[in-house]
Design a protein around this motif. Structure first.
Motif, PDB file in Angstrom:
ATOM      1  N   ARG A 108      40.719  36.356   8.807  1.00 14.50           N
ATOM      2  CA  ARG A 108      41.466  35.475   7.904  1.00 14.50           C
ATOM      3  C   ARG A 108      41.232  34.010   8.261  1.00 14.50           C
ATOM      4  NH1 ARG A 108      46.040  38.995   9.022  1.00 14.50           N
ATOM      5  NH2 ARG A 108      45.930  40.724   7.578  1.00 14.50           N
ATOM      6  N   GLN A 109      40.889  33.755   9.521  1.00 15.64           N
ATOM      7  CA  GLN A 109      40.660  32.384   9.970  1.00 15.64           C
ATOM      8  C   GLN A 109      39.185  31.996   9.963  1.00 15.64           C
ATOM      9  OE1 GLN A 109      42.414  32.659  13.815  1.00 15.64           O
ATOM     10  NE2 GLN A 109      44.510  32.729  13.050  1.00 15.64           N
ATOM     11  N   GLY A 110      38.315  32.848   9.422  1.00 12.55           N
ATOM     12  CA  GLY A 110      36.897  32.504   9.346  1.00 12.55           C
ATOM     13  C   GLY A 110      36.016  33.422  10.149  1.00 12.55           C
ATOM     14  N   GLY A 111      36.460  33.839  11.329  1.00 16.35           N
ATOM     15  CA  GLY A 111      35.738  34.819  12.153  1.00 16.35           C
ATOM     16  C   GLY A 111      34.301  34.466  12.480  1.00 16.35           C
ATOM     17  N   GLU A 112      33.560  35.452  13.006  1.00 15.92           N
ATOM     18  CA  GLU A 112      32.163  35.263  13.402  1.00 15.92           C
ATOM     19  C   GLU A 112      31.238  35.116  12.204  1.00 15.92           C
ATOM     20  OE1 GLU A 112      30.503  37.611  16.851  1.00 15.92           O
ATOM     21  OE2 GLU A 112      32.391  38.675  16.531  1.00 15.92           O
ATOM     22  N   SER A 113      31.581  35.794  11.112  1.00 13.50           N
ATOM     23  CA  SER A 113      30.672  35.833   9.970  1.00 13.50           C
ATOM     24  C   SER A 113      30.744  34.570   9.128  1.00 13.50           C
ATOM     25  CB  SER A 113      30.983  37.046   9.097  1.00 13.50           C
ATOM     26  OG  SER A 113      32.273  36.897   8.542  1.00 13.50           O
ATOM     27  N   GLY A 114      31.806  33.788   9.292  1.00 13.62           N
ATOM     28  CA  GLY A 114      31.958  32.587   8.482  1.00 13.62           C
ATOM     29  C   GLY A 114      32.632  32.845   7.154  1.00 13.62           C
ATOM     30  N   HIS A 115      33.038  34.092   6.877  1.00 12.14           N
ATOM     31  CA  HIS A 115      33.734  34.442   5.636  1.00 12.14           C
ATOM     32  C   HIS A 115      35.206  34.636   5.944  1.00 12.14           C
ATOM     33  CE1 HIS A 115      30.009  35.136   3.360  1.00 12.14           C
ATOM     34  NE2 HIS A 115      29.528  35.544   4.516  1.00 12.14           N
ATOM     35  N   SER A 116      36.040  34.352   4.958  1.00 12.29           N
ATOM     36  CA  SER A 116      37.488  34.487   5.190  1.00 12.29           C
ATOM     37  C   SER A 116      38.108  35.501   4.230  1.00 12.29           C
ATOM     38  CB  SER A 116      38.160  33.126   5.023  1.00 12.29           C
ATOM     39  OG  SER A 116      37.905  32.633   3.739  1.00 12.29           O
ATOM     40  N   THR A 117      37.379  36.578   3.942  1.00 16.70           N
ATOM     41  CA  THR A 117      37.919  37.633   3.077  1.00 16.70           C
ATOM     42  C   THR A 117      38.209  38.867   3.914  1.00 16.70           C
ATOM     43  OG1 THR A 117      35.649  38.277   2.543  1.00 16.70           O
ATOM     44  CG2 THR A 117      36.755  36.786   1.001  1.00 16.70           C
TER      45      THR A 117
END
Length: 199
Positions: A108-117
């Motif tokens: 939800r905060q962006g994570g390793e993948s750079g996606h926030s879904t």
């Protein structure tokens, strides 16, 4: 000619009536997006992210633990008695569940993948399978740590009206009722006069 390459590719891809290459390309791209596959990778590269590798490793350990505790015991187990699985795999399952919750929070905060879904479909499906096995198949339940505080607060709230009414009863002044008898001298005299007339 590089300026004509786009038109050339377009004419080749759309040359047949069904446009099968374009249709398949759109289908696979939509499936990739809907399944959030990029969330399992490091910045859209072909390599799995560290958190996904860690999760899948722990997922495999959980399934191995389930299988190991079921081997050779199926003869002795009734359909609803999987206490050995629940007892021996509790730690592994708890670690997997905690890791999944952390991944959701990180994602939800962006994570390793750079996606926030959502997390990618592989991770979500793996966790769904594990939770279904744990709760429905093995009928294991993790005792809730909040049970004691919830019962204590509920009991306190239910007890408050009793305390309120009891304290108001004990601290209020009880007034004694004094009955004052009315004077009925005139009414008695008129009653006597009436009796004298008829007698």
């Amino acid at each position: 000619n590089s300026s004509e390459s786009h038109n050339c590719a377009k004419s080749i891809l759309t040359s047949d009536r069904l446009q099968i290459v374009v249709t398949l390309s759109v289908f696979f791209n939509e499936t990739w997006e809907a399944a959030n596959c990029a969330n399992c990778l490091k910045n859209n590269s072909e390599e799995l992210s560290n958190s996904t590798v860690e999760f899948l490793d722990l997922f495999n350990k959980s399934l191995t633990c389930f299988e190991h505790n079921l081997q050779g015991q199926m003869v002795y187990l009734s359909p609803n008695n999987y206490t050995e699985v629940c007892k021996n795999c509790n730690e592994t399952y708890k670690m997997l569940n905690d890791l999944y919750n952390n991944l959701q929070r990180m994602n939800r905060q962006g994570g390793e993948s750079g996606h926030s879904t959502h997390l990618c479909i592989d991770v979500e499906d793996a966790m769904n399978i594990t939770r279904k096995l744990w709760s429905r198949t093995f009928n294991c339940s993790v005792p809730c740590s909040d049970t004691v505080p919830v019962i204590a607060v509920s009991s306190f709230i239910l007890f408050l009206p009793i305390v309120f009414y009891l304290s108001s009863f004990l601290h209020s002044k009880q007034k004694k009722r004094i009955l004052i008898l009315p004077k009925r001298i005139q009414s008695n005299a008129s009653l006597v006069n009436i009796q004298e007339k008829y007698s």
